[in-house]
Motif scaffolding. Structure first.
Motif, PDB file in Angstrom:
ATOM      1  N   ASN A   1       0.908  -1.101   0.096  1.00 40.12           N
ATOM      2  CA  ASN A   1      -0.013  -0.113   0.008  1.00 40.12           C
ATOM      3  C   ASN A   1       0.790   1.181   0.114  1.00 40.12           C
ATOM      4  O   ASN A   1       1.973   1.506   0.634  1.00 40.12           O
ATOM      5  N   VAL A   2       0.356   2.202  -0.691  1.00 41.48           N
ATOM      6  CA  VAL A   2       1.381   3.551  -0.777  1.00 41.48           C
ATOM      7  C   VAL A   2       0.295   4.619  -0.751  1.00 41.48           C
ATOM      8  O   VAL A   2      -0.968   4.652  -0.998  1.00 41.48           O
ATOM      9  N   SER A   3       0.986   5.816  -0.489  1.00 47.93           N
ATOM     10  CA  SER A   3       0.254   7.019  -0.474  1.00 47.93           C
ATOM     11  C   SER A   3       1.423   8.003  -0.697  1.00 47.93           C
ATOM     12  O   SER A   3       2.505   7.871  -0.327  1.00 47.93           O
ATOM     13  N   LEU A   4       0.987   9.209  -1.272  1.00 48.40           N
ATOM     14  CA  LEU A   4       1.806  10.335  -1.337  1.00 48.40           C
ATOM     15  C   LEU A   4       1.008  11.566  -1.003  1.00 48.40           C
ATOM     16  O   LEU A   4      -0.218  11.626  -1.732  1.00 48.40           O
ATOM     17  N   ALA A   5       1.355  12.635  -0.292  1.00 47.78           N
ATOM     18  CA  ALA A   5       0.673  13.742  -0.035  1.00 47.78           C
ATOM     19  C   ALA A   5       1.882  15.085  -0.115  1.00 47.78           C
ATOM     20  O   ALA A   5       3.079  14.785   0.234  1.00 47.78           O
ATOM     21  N   ILE A   6       1.199  16.227  -0.603  1.00 48.33           N
ATOM     22  CA  ILE A   6       1.998  17.458  -0.103  1.00 48.33           C
ATOM     23  C   ILE A   6       1.367  18.191   0.817  1.00 48.33           C
ATOM     24  O   ILE A   6       0.112  18.153   0.943  1.00 48.33           O
TER      25      ILE A   6
END
Length: 324
Positions: free
Chosen positions: A252-257
């Motif tokens: 599982n991955v996630s990317l946020a600014i």
């Protein structure tokens, strides 16, 4: 277009010249026309490049006695492109040649005119990376640089002629090695893990942005470790930047600014998104959650990767600059 046929010297005087020509409605030869064929009795197969509109295709044979004969065919070529307005409810835009984009609900906050236009191979940039072999079936998805709040699915198509460039009966490309690459303004980059349908001759991939996409053989080894990087940091809003990540196994991955206070500016990959082992990318053009320019300054990107096999998480938290 693949043109196939056969011819023979029934008079016995010998053929002096056999050729195929393609002319537009003004009578001018187009692209690679005329194409000379062997003056011996032959069965032939050639790729004929057409232009939008009327194409007059002529097969002409001359013998050594001065006789000649011709066969004519007229083909009306409609350039494959599509335009459709898509709103927050999502939808599909499909070109006549099978190239399409599927936009899910709420991937857009407001309506946009979506376009798909075929790119002339002559205008297509050459790859710098020797491991990338383009199939030259590129399409420009517009508006250029548009990003989506949810992953969209890009599908490109290819034909038998694309696989066998010289029409010698041996394929020059292996569909099992196909992926989709995109042009970031400087080079061709892998768009992510693609799905290939060799029966329908379609290749699909999930992305979050629009640019020029093409099918390619991308000859690289499978990732053995976690690798992440941005193509540009700081990010210029008019050019954007792409975050690449390679993962050795599914998870599982996630990317946020986020801003320096830790508040969310924009989420590029939703929390808990599952992806298999492979290479992926997402684009950011400096927008915030309201799809407006977030403002020049220093931000932080947070990437989380949780391996399915062990449950162990890797968190990468690093600064990223944004310029107008």
């Amino acid at each position: 277009l693949i043109l196939r046929g056969e011819y023979s010297d029934e008079g016995g005087s010998g053929l002096s010249r056999v050729f195929v020509s393609v002319k537009n409605d003004s009578g001018d030869n187009v692209n690679n026309s005329p194409i000379d064929l062997s003056p011996k009795d032959s069965i032939f197969s050639r790729i004929i490049n057409l232009v939008p509109g009327v194409n007059l295709i002529t097969l002409e044979a001359k013998d050594n006695a001065g006789n000649k004969t011709s066969r004519y065919e007229t083909v009306n070529y409609i350039e494959p492109k599509a335009t459709k307005v898509i709103g927050k409810n999502g939808g599909t835009v499909k070109s006549p040649n099978g190239v399409s984009v599927v936009i899910p609900q709420y991937a857009l906050l407001k309506s946009k005119e979506i376009t798909i236009t075929k790119v002339d191979p002559i205008d297509e940039p050459e790859p710098v990376n020797p491991n990338v072999r383009l199939l030259n079936v590129a399409h420009d998805f517009g508006p250029d640089g548009l990003t989506f709040r949810k992953p969209i699915t890009i599908t490109l198509s290819y034909t038998e002629a694309n696989l066998d460039i010289d029409q010698n009966g041996v394929n020059d490309f292996d569909p099992n090695k196909f992926t989709i690459v995109f042009w970031d303004g400087e080079t061709w980059l892998n768009a992510g893990k693609a799905t290939v349908d060799p029966v329908k001759r379609l290749v699909s991939v999930s992305v979050n942005h629009f640019t020029i996409f093409d099918i390619a053989e991308y000859n690289t080894t499978a990732p053995s470790e976690l690798i992440t990087y941005w193509t540009h940091n700081p990010v210029k809003s008019q050019d954007g930047s792409h975050f690449f990540y390679e993962i050795p196994e599914g998870g599982n991955v996630s990317l946020a600014i986020v801003d320096l206070a830790g508040d969310l500016v924009y989420r590029l990959i939703g929390k808990g998104t599952y992806v298999g082992a492979g290479r992926y990318s997402v684009g950011w053009y400096g927008q915030n959650v309201s799809e407006r320019f977030a403002g020049a300054g220093l931000y932080v990107y947070v990437f989380i990767y949780r391996r399915t096999s062990t449950g162990k998480s890797t968190i990468i938290r690093k600064p990223i600059g944004l310029l107008k």
